[in-house]
Scaffold this motif. Structure first.
Motif, PDB file in Angstrom:
ATOM      1  N   VAL A  41       0.819  -1.204   0.000  1.00 52.22           N
ATOM      2  CA  VAL A  41       0.000   0.000   0.000  1.00 52.22           C
ATOM      3  C   VAL A  41       0.860   1.264   0.000  1.00 52.22           C
ATOM      4  CG1 VAL A  41      -1.737   1.307   1.298  1.00 52.22           C
ATOM      5  CG2 VAL A  41      -1.971  -1.161   1.050  1.00 52.22           C
ATOM      6  N   TYR A  42       1.946   1.285   0.766  1.00 53.31           N
ATOM      7  CA  TYR A  42       2.802   2.479   0.809  1.00 53.31           C
ATOM      8  C   TYR A  42       3.289   2.883  -0.587  1.00 53.31           C
ATOM      9  CZ  TYR A  42       3.510   4.020   5.638  1.00 53.31           C
ATOM     10  OH  TYR A  42       3.356   4.577   6.871  1.00 53.31           O
ATOM     11  N   PRO A  43       3.925   1.970  -1.349  1.00 50.18           N
ATOM     12  CA  PRO A  43       4.390   2.385  -2.680  1.00 50.18           C
ATOM     13  C   PRO A  43       3.254   2.813  -3.608  1.00 50.18           C
ATOM     14  CG  PRO A  43       5.432   0.323  -2.045  1.00 50.18           C
ATOM     15  CD  PRO A  43       4.373   0.619  -1.021  1.00 50.18           C
ATOM     16  N   GLU A  44       2.120   2.114  -3.549  1.00 42.91           N
ATOM     17  CA  GLU A  44       0.983   2.459  -4.408  1.00 42.91           C
ATOM     18  C   GLU A  44       0.468   3.867  -4.144  1.00 42.91           C
ATOM     19  OE1 GLU A  44      -2.161  -0.365  -3.808  1.00 42.91           O
ATOM     20  OE2 GLU A  44      -0.938  -2.059  -4.506  1.00 42.91           O
ATOM     21  N   ARG A  45       0.358   4.228  -2.879  1.00 40.20           N
ATOM     22  CA  ARG A  45      -0.274   5.494  -2.518  1.00 40.20           C
ATOM     23  C   ARG A  45       0.690   6.659  -2.360  1.00 40.20           C
ATOM     24  NH1 ARG A  45      -5.039   3.866   0.987  1.00 40.20           N
ATOM     25  NH2 ARG A  45      -6.014   2.280  -0.296  1.00 40.20           N
ATOM     26  N   THR A  46       1.973   6.357  -2.064  1.00 39.22           N
ATOM     27  CA  THR A  46       2.910   7.452  -1.789  1.00 39.22           C
ATOM     28  C   THR A  46       4.114   7.465  -2.722  1.00 39.22           C
ATOM     29  OG1 THR A  46       4.251   6.209  -0.187  1.00 39.22           O
ATOM     30  CG2 THR A  46       2.317   7.390   0.675  1.00 39.22           C
ATOM     31  N   GLY A  47       4.368   6.349  -3.412  1.00 42.29           N
ATOM     32  CA  GLY A  47       5.571   6.245  -4.220  1.00 42.29           C
ATOM     33  C   GLY A  47       6.813   5.980  -3.391  1.00 42.29           C
ATOM     34  N   LEU A  48       6.642   5.698  -2.114  1.00 42.16           N
ATOM     35  CA  LEU A  48       7.768   5.442  -1.207  1.00 42.16           C
ATOM     36  C   LEU A  48       7.710   4.020  -0.680  1.00 42.16           C
ATOM     37  CD1 LEU A  48       7.554   8.672   1.004  1.00 42.16           C
ATOM     38  CD2 LEU A  48       9.170   8.230  -0.861  1.00 42.16           C
ATOM     39  N   SER A  49       8.871   3.500  -0.298  1.00 42.12           N
ATOM     40  CA  SER A  49       8.885   2.221   0.411  1.00 42.12           C
ATOM     41  C   SER A  49       8.218   2.435   1.775  1.00 42.12           C
ATOM     42  CB  SER A  49      10.322   1.747   0.621  1.00 42.12           C
ATOM     43  OG  SER A  49      10.991   2.610   1.536  1.00 42.12           O
ATOM     44  N   MET A  50       7.840   1.367   2.420  1.00 36.90           N
ATOM     45  CA  MET A  50       7.198   1.492   3.717  1.00 36.90           C
ATOM     46  C   MET A  50       8.132   2.167   4.721  1.00 36.90           C
ATOM     47  SD  MET A  50       5.055  -1.280   5.932  1.00 36.90           S
ATOM     48  CE  MET A  50       6.409  -2.236   6.562  1.00 36.90           C
ATOM     49  N   SER A  51       9.417   1.802   4.724  1.00 40.81           N
ATOM     50  CA  SER A  51      10.338   2.399   5.698  1.00 40.81           C
ATOM     51  C   SER A  51      10.547   3.885   5.419  1.00 40.81           C
ATOM     52  CB  SER A  51      11.662   1.645   5.742  1.00 40.81           C
ATOM     53  OG  SER A  51      12.277   1.663   4.485  1.00 40.81           O
ATOM     54  N   ASP A  52      10.696   4.278   4.138  1.00 37.48           N
ATOM     55  CA  ASP A  52      10.832   5.700   3.826  1.00 37.48           C
ATOM     56  C   ASP A  52       9.537   6.448   4.146  1.00 37.48           C
ATOM     57  OD1 ASP A  52      13.438   5.354   3.013  1.00 37.48           O
ATOM     58  OD2 ASP A  52      13.042   5.661   0.875  1.00 37.48           O
ATOM     59  N   GLY A  53       8.398   5.813   3.873  1.00 42.32           N
ATOM     60  CA  GLY A  53       7.115   6.438   4.194  1.00 42.32           C
ATOM     61  C   GLY A  53       6.943   6.648   5.685  1.00 42.32           C
ATOM     62  N   ARG A  54       7.365   5.683   6.465  1.00 36.36           N
ATOM     63  CA  ARG A  54       7.266   5.828   7.923  1.00 36.36           C
ATOM     64  C   ARG A  54       8.181   6.940   8.415  1.00 36.36           C
ATOM     65  NH1 ARG A  54       6.559  -0.464   9.895  1.00 36.36           N
ATOM     66  NH2 ARG A  54       4.327  -0.521   9.463  1.00 36.36           N
ATOM     67  N   CYS A  55       9.362   7.060   7.837  1.00 33.41           N
ATOM     68  CA  CYS A  55      10.269   8.145   8.227  1.00 33.41           C
ATOM     69  C   CYS A  55       9.697   9.499   7.819  1.00 33.41           C
ATOM     70  CB  CYS A  55      11.660   7.933   7.629  1.00 33.41           C
ATOM     71  SG  CYS A  55      12.568   6.622   8.464  1.00 33.41           S
ATOM     72  N   LEU A  56       9.120   9.572   6.628  1.00 36.50           N
ATOM     73  CA  LEU A  56       8.523  10.827   6.171  1.00 36.50           C
ATOM     74  C   LEU A  56       7.380  11.243   7.102  1.00 36.50           C
ATOM     75  CD1 LEU A  56       8.457  12.809   3.488  1.00 36.50           C
ATOM     76  CD2 LEU A  56       6.247  11.700   3.266  1.00 36.50           C
ATOM     77  N   THR A  57       6.511  10.299   7.474  1.00 35.54           N
ATOM     78  CA  THR A  57       5.397  10.650   8.353  1.00 35.54           C
ATOM     79  C   THR A  57       5.885  11.007   9.749  1.00 35.54           C
ATOM     80  OG1 THR A  57       4.954   8.307   8.819  1.00 35.54           O
ATOM     81  CG2 THR A  57       3.633   9.346   7.082  1.00 35.54           C
ATOM     82  N   THR A  58       6.973  10.394  10.182  1.00 33.62           N
ATOM     83  CA  THR A  58       7.553  10.751  11.483  1.00 33.62           C
ATOM     84  C   THR A  58       8.090  12.175  11.442  1.00 33.62           C
ATOM     85  OG1 THR A  58       8.091   8.438  11.948  1.00 33.62           O
ATOM     86  CG2 THR A  58       9.269  10.110  13.216  1.00 33.62           C
ATOM     87  N   ILE A  59       8.828  12.510  10.386  1.00 38.44           N
ATOM     88  CA  ILE A  59       9.357  13.872  10.256  1.00 38.44           C
ATOM     89  C   ILE A  59       8.201  14.866  10.175  1.00 38.44           C
ATOM     90  CG2 ILE A  59      10.659  15.460   8.779  1.00 38.44           C
ATOM     91  CD1 ILE A  59      12.383  12.940   7.976  1.00 38.44           C
ATOM     92  N   GLY A  60       7.195  14.577   9.350  1.00 44.17           N
ATOM     93  CA  GLY A  60       6.061  15.480   9.195  1.00 44.17           C
ATOM     94  C   GLY A  60       5.273  15.673  10.471  1.00 44.17           C
ATOM     95  N   THR A  61       5.202  14.668  11.293  1.00 43.09           N
ATOM     96  CA  THR A  61       4.446  14.754  12.537  1.00 43.09           C
ATOM     97  C   THR A  61       5.204  15.503  13.621  1.00 43.09           C
ATOM     98  OG1 THR A  61       3.291  12.689  12.032  1.00 43.09           O
ATOM     99  CG2 THR A  61       3.308  13.373  14.339  1.00 43.09           C
ATOM    100  N   PHE A  62       6.518  15.308  13.688  1.00 41.55           N
ATOM    101  CA  PHE A  62       7.299  15.840  14.809  1.00 41.55           C
ATOM    102  C   PHE A  62       8.322  16.901  14.419  1.00 41.55           C
ATOM    103  CE2 PHE A  62       6.103  11.435  15.908  1.00 41.55           C
ATOM    104  CZ  PHE A  62       5.349  11.685  17.051  1.00 41.55           C
ATOM    105  N   GLU A  63       8.278  17.385  13.170  1.00 40.52           N
ATOM    106  CA  GLU A  63       9.307  18.337  12.726  1.00 40.52           C
ATOM    107  C   GLU A  63       9.314  19.604  13.571  1.00 40.52           C
ATOM    108  OE1 GLU A  63       8.741  19.750   8.684  1.00 40.52           O
ATOM    109  OE2 GLU A  63       6.594  19.804   8.963  1.00 40.52           O
ATOM    110  N   PRO A  64      10.451  20.272  13.637  1.00 40.70           N
ATOM    111  CA  PRO A  64      11.758  19.890  13.110  1.00 40.70           C
ATOM    112  C   PRO A  64      12.383  18.814  13.996  1.00 40.70           C
ATOM    113  CG  PRO A  64      11.948  21.948  14.315  1.00 40.70           C
ATOM    114  CD  PRO A  64      10.485  21.570  14.332  1.00 40.70           C
TER     115      PRO A  64
END
Length: 182
Positions: A41-64
């Protein structure tokens, strides 16, 4: 003559609990079942691997975030977090800037393109959570969330392994969760 527990059972107090009824076994089973779907589902919906998607959502949630903070929040080691952050920087989704208080450190934030992917990823996460936990009532979900918070706090490094403290509301919620027909 006493019998010893079978190799597939665990003795807890005076009772024997089969492996497949232990919390850790069942959490691992749920984790594997949900990750199998998330892998595609991650690659289909975001174009990212699951691990990269999880890191992106972590950064977006807790940035900076610093790389160390990313590692802590995403449950990665610092090397994994550094590689994931760099992969997201290379894709133009994350900005890596010098940390104002630490000459050697960096601060990670989302770029405008990263915010767009973050929005799609969070929508997917909310949908996945509804698919997984939708079989529970709102009250069950709230009780489970409270129990997870307590278990996570208790399992953190440095926490003494004494029993989890419980207030009356948590105990009532846990009891109601356990009384649900299966």
């Amino acid at each position: 003559m006493t019998t010893s527990p079978s190799p597939t059972s665990l003795k807890v107090g005076k009772s024997v609990v089969p492996l497949d009824r232990t919390l850790t076994y069942r959490l691992h089973q749920l984790h594997k079942l949900t990750d199998m779907d998330s892998q595609s589902v991650y690659p289909e919906r975001t174009g990212l691997s699951m691990s990269d998607g999880r890191c992106l959502t972590t950064i977006g949630t807790f940035e900076p975030l610093s790389v160390k903070e990313l590692a802590d929040k995403a449950n990665l080691n610092k090397g994994q977090a550094s590689r994931a952050a760099q992969a997201l920087v290379d894709q133009g989704l994350v900005l890596k800037a010098d940390h104002p208080g630490d000459g050697r450190g960096v601060v990670l934030t989302l770029t405008p393109a990263g915010r767009e992917v973050f929005g799609r990823a969070m929508a997917m996460i909310h949908q996945r959570n509804q698919e997984i936990f939708g079989c529970l009532t709102d009250q069950d979900q709230s009780a489970l969330s409270t129990l997870f918070d307590r278990l996570i706090a208790h399992a953190r490094p440095g926490v003494v392994t004494a029993p989890c403290p419980a207030d009356a509301m948590d105990v009532r919620a846990a009891r109601k969760l356990n009384k649900r027909p299966r």
